[in-house]
Scaffold this motif. Structure first.
Motif, PDB file in Angstrom:
ATOM      1  N   MET A  19       0.819  -1.216   0.000  1.00  0.00           N
ATOM      2  CA  MET A  19       0.000   0.000   0.000  1.00  0.00           C
ATOM      3  C   MET A  19       0.849   1.260   0.000  1.00  0.00           C
ATOM      4  SD  MET A  19      -3.293  -1.064   2.341  1.00  0.00           S
ATOM      5  CE  MET A  19      -2.725  -2.457   3.297  1.00  0.00           C
ATOM      6  N   SER A  20       1.919   1.285   0.796  1.00  0.00           N
ATOM      7  CA  SER A  20       2.728   2.502   0.901  1.00  0.00           C
ATOM      8  C   SER A  20       3.506   2.770  -0.383  1.00  0.00           C
ATOM      9  CB  SER A  20       3.684   2.400   2.091  1.00  0.00           C
ATOM     10  OG  SER A  20       4.585   1.313   1.935  1.00  0.00           O
ATOM     11  N   THR A  21       4.106   1.749  -0.983  1.00  0.00           N
ATOM     12  CA  THR A  21       4.870   1.969  -2.219  1.00  0.00           C
ATOM     13  C   THR A  21       3.947   2.336  -3.380  1.00  0.00           C
ATOM     14  OG1 THR A  21       4.819  -0.427  -2.650  1.00  0.00           O
ATOM     15  CG2 THR A  21       6.784   0.468  -1.566  1.00  0.00           C
ATOM     16  N   THR A  22       2.766   1.737  -3.410  1.00  0.00           N
ATOM     17  CA  THR A  22       1.817   2.086  -4.465  1.00  0.00           C
ATOM     18  C   THR A  22       1.415   3.551  -4.371  1.00  0.00           C
ATOM     19  OG1 THR A  22       0.929  -0.167  -4.567  1.00  0.00           O
ATOM     20  CG2 THR A  22      -0.456   1.598  -5.441  1.00  0.00           C
ATOM     21  N   LEU A  23       1.091   4.002  -3.174  1.00  0.00           N
ATOM     22  CA  LEU A  23       0.693   5.402  -3.004  1.00  0.00           C
ATOM     23  C   LEU A  23       1.849   6.350  -3.275  1.00  0.00           C
ATOM     24  CD1 LEU A  23      -1.573   5.095   0.160  1.00  0.00           C
ATOM     25  CD2 LEU A  23      -2.289   5.535  -2.183  1.00  0.00           C
ATOM     26  N   LEU A  24       3.046   5.980  -2.845  1.00  0.00           N
ATOM     27  CA  LEU A  24       4.210   6.821  -3.122  1.00  0.00           C
ATOM     28  C   LEU A  24       4.491   6.894  -4.622  1.00  0.00           C
ATOM     29  CD1 LEU A  24       6.724   5.966  -0.261  1.00  0.00           C
ATOM     30  CD2 LEU A  24       5.834   8.218  -0.840  1.00  0.00           C
ATOM     31  N   GLY A  25       4.361   5.746  -5.296  1.00  0.00           N
ATOM     32  CA  GLY A  25       4.578   5.750  -6.736  1.00  0.00           C
ATOM     33  C   GLY A  25       3.559   6.591  -7.474  1.00  0.00           C
ATOM     34  N   LEU A  26       2.291   6.474  -7.081  1.00  0.00           N
ATOM     35  CA  LEU A  26       1.248   7.290  -7.701  1.00  0.00           C
ATOM     36  C   LEU A  26       1.470   8.777  -7.427  1.00  0.00           C
ATOM     37  CD1 LEU A  26      -1.906   5.116  -6.893  1.00  0.00           C
ATOM     38  CD2 LEU A  26      -0.942   5.555  -9.159  1.00  0.00           C
ATOM     39  N   GLN A  27       1.890   9.077  -6.210  1.00  0.00           N
ATOM     40  CA  GLN A  27       2.146  10.478  -5.852  1.00  0.00           C
ATOM     41  C   GLN A  27       3.324  11.039  -6.639  1.00  0.00           C
ATOM     42  OE1 GLN A  27       3.954  11.272  -2.006  1.00  0.00           O
ATOM     43  NE2 GLN A  27       2.404  12.849  -1.608  1.00  0.00           N
ATOM     44  N   ALA A  28       4.385  10.238  -6.759  1.00  0.00           N
ATOM     45  CA  ALA A  28       5.574  10.710  -7.477  1.00  0.00           C
ATOM     46  C   ALA A  28       5.304  10.892  -8.959  1.00  0.00           C
ATOM     47  CB  ALA A  28       6.722   9.721  -7.270  1.00  0.00           C
ATOM     48  N   ARG A  29       4.489  10.011  -9.526  1.00  0.00           N
ATOM     49  CA  ARG A  29       4.270  10.050 -10.973  1.00  0.00           C
ATOM     50  C   ARG A  29       3.160  11.022 -11.371  1.00  0.00           C
ATOM     51  NH1 ARG A  29       4.333  10.813 -15.382  1.00  0.00           N
ATOM     52  NH2 ARG A  29       4.587   9.450 -17.195  1.00  0.00           N
ATOM     53  N   PHE A  30       2.108  11.116 -10.535  1.00  0.00           N
ATOM     54  CA  PHE A  30       0.946  11.912 -10.923  1.00  0.00           C
ATOM     55  C   PHE A  30       0.605  13.019  -9.927  1.00  0.00           C
ATOM     56  CE2 PHE A  30       0.303   7.551 -12.547  1.00  0.00           C
ATOM     57  CZ  PHE A  30       0.354   7.820 -13.909  1.00  0.00           C
ATOM     58  N   GLY A  31       1.452  13.236  -8.932  1.00  0.00           N
ATOM     59  CA  GLY A  31       1.217  14.312  -7.976  1.00  0.00           C
ATOM     60  C   GLY A  31       0.120  13.964  -6.980  1.00  0.00           C
ATOM     61  N   MET A  32      -0.482  15.003  -6.395  1.00  0.00           N
ATOM     62  CA  MET A  32      -1.503  14.809  -5.378  1.00  0.00           C
ATOM     63  C   MET A  32      -2.753  14.130  -5.938  1.00  0.00           C
ATOM     64  SD  MET A  32      -0.401  15.455  -2.466  1.00  0.00           S
ATOM     65  CE  MET A  32      -1.981  15.267  -1.639  1.00  0.00           C
ATOM     66  N   ALA A  33      -3.003  14.306  -7.235  1.00  0.00           N
ATOM     67  CA  ALA A  33      -4.141  13.613  -7.839  1.00  0.00           C
ATOM     68  C   ALA A  33      -3.946  12.100  -7.773  1.00  0.00           C
ATOM     69  CB  ALA A  33      -4.325  14.060  -9.286  1.00  0.00           C
ATOM     70  N   GLY A  34      -2.725  11.639  -8.023  1.00  0.00           N
ATOM     71  CA  GLY A  34      -2.418  10.215  -7.926  1.00  0.00           C
ATOM     72  C   GLY A  34      -2.534   9.710  -6.508  1.00  0.00           C
ATOM     73  N   PHE A  35      -2.051  10.520  -5.551  1.00  0.00           N
ATOM     74  CA  PHE A  35      -2.154  10.134  -4.143  1.00  0.00           C
ATOM     75  C   PHE A  35      -3.613  10.052  -3.711  1.00  0.00           C
ATOM     76  CE2 PHE A  35      -2.709  11.530   0.264  1.00  0.00           C
ATOM     77  CZ  PHE A  35      -2.011  10.528   0.936  1.00  0.00           C
ATOM     78  N   ALA A  36      -4.423  11.027  -4.117  1.00  0.00           N
ATOM     79  CA  ALA A  36      -5.838  11.027  -3.739  1.00  0.00           C
ATOM     80  C   ALA A  36      -6.564   9.829  -4.340  1.00  0.00           C
ATOM     81  CB  ALA A  36      -6.497  12.327  -4.196  1.00  0.00           C
ATOM     82  N   PHE A  37      -6.275   9.514  -5.596  1.00  0.00           N
ATOM     83  CA  PHE A  37      -6.902   8.364  -6.238  1.00  0.00           C
ATOM     84  C   PHE A  37      -6.517   7.071  -5.530  1.00  0.00           C
ATOM     85  CE2 PHE A  37      -6.456   4.831  -9.239  1.00  0.00           C
ATOM     86  CZ  PHE A  37      -7.768   4.700  -9.660  1.00  0.00           C
ATOM     87  N   GLY A  38      -5.230   6.929  -5.237  1.00  0.00           N
ATOM     88  CA  GLY A  38      -4.762   5.716  -4.567  1.00  0.00           C
ATOM     89  C   GLY A  38      -5.349   5.558  -3.175  1.00  0.00           C
ATOM     90  N   SER A  39      -5.438   6.652  -2.428  1.00  0.00           N
ATOM     91  CA  SER A  39      -6.006   6.596  -1.079  1.00  0.00           C
ATOM     92  C   SER A  39      -7.473   6.197  -1.129  1.00  0.00           C
ATOM     93  CB  SER A  39      -5.850   7.955  -0.389  1.00  0.00           C
ATOM     94  OG  SER A  39      -4.488   8.299  -0.261  1.00  0.00           O
ATOM     95  N   ALA A  40      -8.228   6.776  -2.078  1.00  0.00           N
ATOM     96  CA  ALA A  40      -9.637   6.413  -2.230  1.00  0.00           C
ATOM     97  C   ALA A  40      -9.775   4.950  -2.628  1.00  0.00           C
ATOM     98  CB  ALA A  40     -10.295   7.316  -3.264  1.00  0.00           C
ATOM     99  N   LEU A  41      -8.884   4.485  -3.491  1.00  0.00           N
ATOM    100  CA  LEU A  41      -8.920   3.090  -3.932  1.00  0.00           C
ATOM    101  C   LEU A  41      -8.709   2.145  -2.755  1.00  0.00           C
ATOM    102  CD1 LEU A  41      -9.054   1.338  -6.573  1.00  0.00           C
ATOM    103  CD2 LEU A  41      -6.549   1.329  -6.501  1.00  0.00           C
TER     104      LEU A  41
END
Length: 339
Positions: free
Chosen positions: A222-244
């Motif tokens: 969970m942590s690496t997935t959210l970090l990867g989404l955040q690094a690649r797509f910014g806060m939008a990626g982090f928000a999507f991953g957290s909701a998922l």
């Protein structure tokens, strides 16, 4: 007086964001409500043994959409299948009695349903019924409250590192530090969560080391997935991953009931998401000595790989932009010297 102008395209962007958020909330509502409304046995694997005529009558009497009947040669084979998680429960019909084998720790909701089937079969055979709970929850936590409550700390154990490490080590220079920190946090926090479940609440009874490895892998996924989404797509990626993870993965994890108690499609999706795979791996390690732990462990390993891959893509992209900065700085310094 100053005039306030609107950037072209702002209205369209705002409309897309609003519609996207509305679709997300609607999807999450469906994820919470629909599986609960349609909860119940869905192709639950159950082992049966007995005379051919008895097994045939049993097959005809049950709902084929609810139960996946698997026939075994002997009661001992049914018992082993339950203990090895090949089936969620079993019924052995002999001339003397009907034996019902359950595993409450593996499928809490299915236990009562399997027991009811066994009692119905015994009534039809006009014989006694004996219920054997082969894999139960611990005496200190007979309802498995500790096990089901462990999922939220594991989910937050994935969200917090991405959020907090991003604040302390921001931008591209801190990306590798964030990944290392997330993995280290997963080890420390995973060991702590397993220790609480094993030694404080006495909610699990398996080997501490094996259980810890599973919890660590779940948090790392969970942590690496959210970090990867955040690094690649910014806060939008982090928000999507957290909701998922929280709004979709949590209700579809099946940790409280067992995955077979959810509709087939929802159950499959839930087991492919990190919360569901983490819950299944924790259950397998804590109560079944790792039986049937391969698929959830592989699922989590894939999520770890995806998260790290996204981080490396972001790292590569960030490094490409670095050489232009020294040249710009050198040019500025030369211009200042000439002036």
């Amino acid at each position: 007086m100053p005039k306030h102008s609107t950037v072209p395209g702002t209205g369209r962007k705002l409309a897309l964001v609003v519609l996207g958020l509305a679709a997300l909330i609607t999807t999450m509502l469906c994820a919470f409500a629909l599986p609960s409304l349609h909860s119940g046995p869905h192709h639950v694997p159950i082992g049966v043994t007995g005379a051919a005529s008895t097994v045939g009558d049993f097959r005809e009497a049950i709902d084929e959409d609810a139960w996946d009947v698997r026939v075994y040669e002997t009661p001992a084979a049914v018992r082993s299948a339950v203990e090895d998680r090949e089936v969620t429960g079993g019924i052995a019909v002999t001339e003397q009695r009907v034996d019902v084998y359950t595993a409450t720790a593996g499928a809490p909701s299915a236990t009562s349903a399997v027991t009811a089937l066994g009692e119905k079969t015994a009534a039809q055979q006009t014989t006694d019924v004996s219920v054997h709970d082969l894999v139960s929850f611990t005496e200190d936590d007979p309802r498995g409250t500790g096990l089901t409550s462990a999922l939220m700390p594991m989910i937050f154990g994935g969200i917090f590192p991405a959020l907090i490490l991003g604040s302390f080590f921001p931008g591209h220079p801190g990306l590798r530090t964030r990944i290392a920190g997330a993995l280290l946090f997963s080890v420390v926090a995973g060991a702590a969560v397993a220790a609480v479940l094993q030694f404080a609440t006495h909610s699990i009874a398996g080997g501490y080391g094996l259980t810890t490895l599973g919890v660590v892998l779940g948090m790392a996924a969970m942590s690496t997935t959210l970090l990867g989404l955040q690094a690649r797509f910014g806060m939008a990626g982090f928000a999507f991953g957290s909701a998922l993870m929280m709004l979709l993965g949590n209700p579809l994890s099946g940790l409280a009931t067992g995955p077979h108690w959810l509709p087939d499609g929802w159950a499959t999706l839930g087991q492919l998401l990190p919360p569901g795979a983490s819950g299944s791996l924790l259950r397998a390690n804590a109560f079944f000595d790792g039986a049937d732990a391969g698929l959830p462990a592989l699922t989590l390993a894939v999520w770890v790989a995806v998260g790290i891959a996204l981080a490396f893509l972001a790292d590569r992209r960030g490094r490409r932009s670095l050489p232009s900065r020294p040249e710009s700085a050198t040019a500025t310094a030369t211009a200042d010297a000439d002036a």
